[in-house]
Design a protein around this motif. Structure first.
Motif, mmCIF file in Angstrom:
data_model
loop_
_atom_site.group_PDB
_atom_site.id
_atom_site.type_symbol
_atom_site.label_atom_id
_atom_site.label_comp_id
_atom_site.label_asym_id
_atom_site.label_seq_id
_atom_site.Cartn_x
_atom_site.Cartn_y
_atom_site.Cartn_z
ATOM 1 N N ALA A 344 0.834 -1.207 0.000
ATOM 2 C CA ALA A 344 0.000 0.000 0.000
ATOM 3 C C ALA A 344 0.867 1.254 0.000
ATOM 4 O O ALA A 344 0.591 2.223 -0.717
ATOM 5 N N GLU A 345 1.911 1.241 0.806
ATOM 6 C CA GLU A 345 2.814 2.395 0.857
ATOM 7 C C GLU A 345 3.517 2.596 -0.484
ATOM 8 O O GLU A 345 3.700 3.739 -0.940
ATOM 9 N N LYS A 346 3.891 1.503 -1.140
ATOM 10 C CA LYS A 346 4.551 1.591 -2.448
ATOM 11 C C LYS A 346 3.590 2.158 -3.492
ATOM 12 O O LYS A 346 3.975 3.012 -4.310
ATOM 13 N N ALA A 347 2.324 1.711 -3.472
ATOM 14 C CA ALA A 347 1.338 2.188 -4.436
ATOM 15 C C ALA A 347 1.126 3.695 -4.310
ATOM 16 O O ALA A 347 1.080 4.414 -5.317
ATOM 17 N N VAL A 348 1.025 4.189 -3.076
ATOM 18 C CA VAL A 348 0.824 5.624 -2.864
ATOM 19 C C VAL A 348 2.068 6.411 -3.272
ATOM 20 O O VAL A 348 1.968 7.515 -3.828
ATOM 21 N N ALA A 349 3.244 5.838 -3.031
ATOM 22 C CA ALA A 349 4.486 6.517 -3.423
ATOM 23 C C ALA A 349 4.562 6.675 -4.943
ATOM 24 O O ALA A 349 5.011 7.698 -5.459
ATOM 25 N N ILE A 350 4.101 5.646 -5.671
ATOM 26 C CA ILE A 350 4.139 5.685 -7.138
ATOM 27 C C ILE A 350 3.048 6.600 -7.686
ATOM 28 O O ILE A 350 3.285 7.399 -8.590
ATOM 29 N N ALA A 351 1.839 6.483 -7.143
ATOM 30 C CA ALA A 351 0.684 7.218 -7.685
ATOM 31 C C ALA A 351 -0.101 7.851 -6.540
ATOM 32 O O ALA A 351 -1.128 7.326 -6.121
#
Length: 585
Positions: A344-351
């Motif tokens: 989830a943290e990676k997804a928000v960092a990307i988009a």
């Protein structure tokens, strides 16, 4: 002239005039009954029209019968036979028919006019007003000739739903509801009424090699007439652009305004290549089946998509959700929840502008990390980015509820149902909110609607059982518990129902069975049973186990009516403080 006079004299002699007048009065009376009374019994308008049509057709028939036959003391005879026998009706009865009919007709006429001027719309009528700018995307039909390509047409349909949900001022129905019409058995008008929309997006997908043909049609739900139809022949690498084209065309047709380009996530943070997108669609296909085996399969496909495209935000988002469910369903929280958090943290960092990513992070922060303020912030941000996103709306309603803001939670839950009226999750969530708010009748109706939509879903009888228990109706509680399809929840519901029934032996046996089989993942439900039984020490013992196990059920501590008997105990307030929940009012 004499022939004309004799003809009218014969009409009078044969009572044709009298029958015409009586028929007209009685017909008027029946029309008043149909127009004024039928609507109160929800009789459809076509029945009223049929009554009027039959009365019109019957008029000449009645005149012909009056000419040809005569009512005599010995029964109905042909007019010539009655004349020969000297048997003529005095025709007094028709006067009474006319007078009574006139009185009733006039009465109904004025009653109808009076009530029409003073009546207020029923709540159901006011609630069912369909917005003009509203749409449901029906699942696109797979015409590729290979059932294995179903994931592609379904996935494209869902991505169109998500793309349209970015349009300002447009009500978009969620996937759970629109996909219930995949077989297209109902007429457009019926579908529109059930979903509460004025337009439908329909179409087909034909995928062959590296090319795809999409035929999309915008349909007026009221009459089934196509507003426009477009055909898109593209290479698969252009599939993301096609989605944008369709969304823009729909927006222009409905005369709504697209959100500013800076505010909307470009192509929903799509994959950089077709193979990654294809793997994501297959993972999403399994994810929607909502069971442990398919969650694991979905995670595997998302792994593949991310290997092909390390910056595929949507794949990270759904892999996070899959991991969170895997951890919850197995009771083995680590490393599943750790994986869910990092994805989830990676997804928000990307988009950072992807609503689905914000919703996934909001779930992790609130329901896994128990960081309530952060979770609420993320879920509200997800809703701002995509107001029609059903996941964001459902999770936000639950999160607000657990913080004790019952009125706000109810408004949010009802909004989620409006956006996804045939969603089991949305209806079940509304039942949960209404039960915790003490609105038992409304909660029962929502719970039964959810069970009707998906009878085999886990805990489909949970709310009906505890609602009956709250009412002190042990027999109904037992009957509902026995219908529960999920074995674990059935044990919990039976333990509650048997106690409320007053069968102590059966209640003890049911509780022992629940403890023996639910110690690892139903600790909170065990605490609820002890609270209902009034055994406070045991209830707090199991609440502590639930807290230590990080059981998500513990989050309902503040608002759970089944724990009402514990609220005056200092241990209750201490546990609320440890959770970080506000003190009970």
């Amino acid at each position: 002239m004499s022939d004309k006079v004799s003809f009218f004299a014969e009409l009078k002699r044969r009572n044709v005039y009298k029958v015409a007048v009586a028929y007209g009065v009685v017909s008027w009376l029946l029309m008043q009954v149909a127009s004024q009374i039928f609507p109160f019994f929800d009789i459809p308008n076509w029945v009223v029209r049929l009554v009027v049509l039959l009365l019109i057709i019957g008029f000449p028939v009645a005149l012909i019968i009056a000419w040809a036959f005569e009512v005599t003391p010995e029964g109905i005879k042909r007019t010539e036979a009655a004349d020969a026998a000297g048997q003529r009706s005095r025709g007094v009865a028709w006067i009474y028919v006319v007078l009574i009919g006139v009185a009733l007709s006039v009465g109904l006429f004025f009653v109808g006019r009076f009530t029409a001027g003073h009546a207020t719309p029923r709540p159901s009528e006011a609630a069912t007003a369909i917005p003009e700018k509203s749409i449901a995307v029906l699942p696109l039909v797979n015409e590729s000739g290979d059932p294995k390509d179903e994931y592609f047409s379904d996935g494209l349909s869902e991505e169109l739903i998500a793309a349209l949900a970015q349009i300002s001022g447009l009500k978009v129905i969620g996937r759970s509801s629109s996909f219930r019409f995949k077989d297209r058995k109902e007429a457009p008008k019926t579908i529109g009424e059930k979903l509460g929309v004025s337009t439908l997006l329909d179409g087909t997908v034909r995928k062959q090699g590296d090319r795809v043909r999409i035929v999309a049609a915008l349909v007026n739900a009221t009459d089934g007439i196509q507003l426009w139809t477009r055909t898109f022949d593209r290479e698969l690498k252009d599939i993301f652009a096609v989605q944008e084209e369709i969304a823009t065309a729909v927006a222009e047709s409905l005369k709504v305004t697209l959100l500013g380009s800076q505010d909307r996530p470009a192509q929903r943070s799509a994959a950089s290549n077709v193979e990654a997108h294809n793997a994501y669609l297959q993972g999403h296909f399994h994810f929607q089946r909502r069971n442990l085996e398919d969650y694991r399969k979905a995670a595997g496909y998302f792994d593949q998509a991310i290997r092909l495209d390390p910056d595929y935000a949507l794949a990270y988002t759904e892999r996070s959700e899959a991991w969170s469910f895997i951890g919850d369903l197995t009771g083995q929280h680590e490393p599943a929840w750790s994986n869910a958090r990092s994805d989830a943290e990676k997804a928000v960092a990307i988009a950072p502008s992807l609503a689905e990513a914000r919703a996934a992070l909001g779930w992790v922060r609130f329901f896994i990390d128990w960081k309530f303020a952060e979770g609420i912030t993320e879920l509200k941000r997800a809703k701002e980015l995509s107001p029609a996103n059903p996941t964001a709306n459902d999770l936000l309603a639950r999160a607000i509820l657990y913080l004790g803001r019952l009125d706000e939670a109810e408004r949010q839950a009802r909004h989620a149902v409006e956006l996804d009226p045939l969603s089991v999750t949305a209806q079940g969530n509304l039942a949960r909110v209404l039960f915790f708010a003490g609105k038992l009748d409304e909660a029962d109706a929502a719970a039964r609607k959810a069970a009707e939509l998906q009878p085999a879903s886990a805990s489909s009888r949970r709310w009906q059982t505890v609602i009956a228990a709250q009412r002190g109706d042990g027999e109904t509680a037992l009957r509902e518990a026995q219908l529960e399809p999920d074995e674990g929840y059935r044990r919990f519901e039976l333990a509650v129902a048997q106690y409320v029934r007053g069968d102590r032996a059966a209640a003890d046996a049911a509780l022992a069975d629940l403890i023996a089989n639910g110690r690892d993942n139903l600790a909170y439900q065990i605490a609820e049973v002890y609270a209902v039984r009034g055994e406070k020490d045991k209830a707090f013992e199991w609440l502590q186990i639930s807290f230590d196990n990080h059981d998500t059920g513990t989050l309902t501590l503040l608002v759970d009516p089944l724990l009402h008997g514990l609220r005056d105990d200092p241990r209750y307030k201490t546990l609320l403080a440890k959770l970080g929940l506000p003190a009970a009012s």
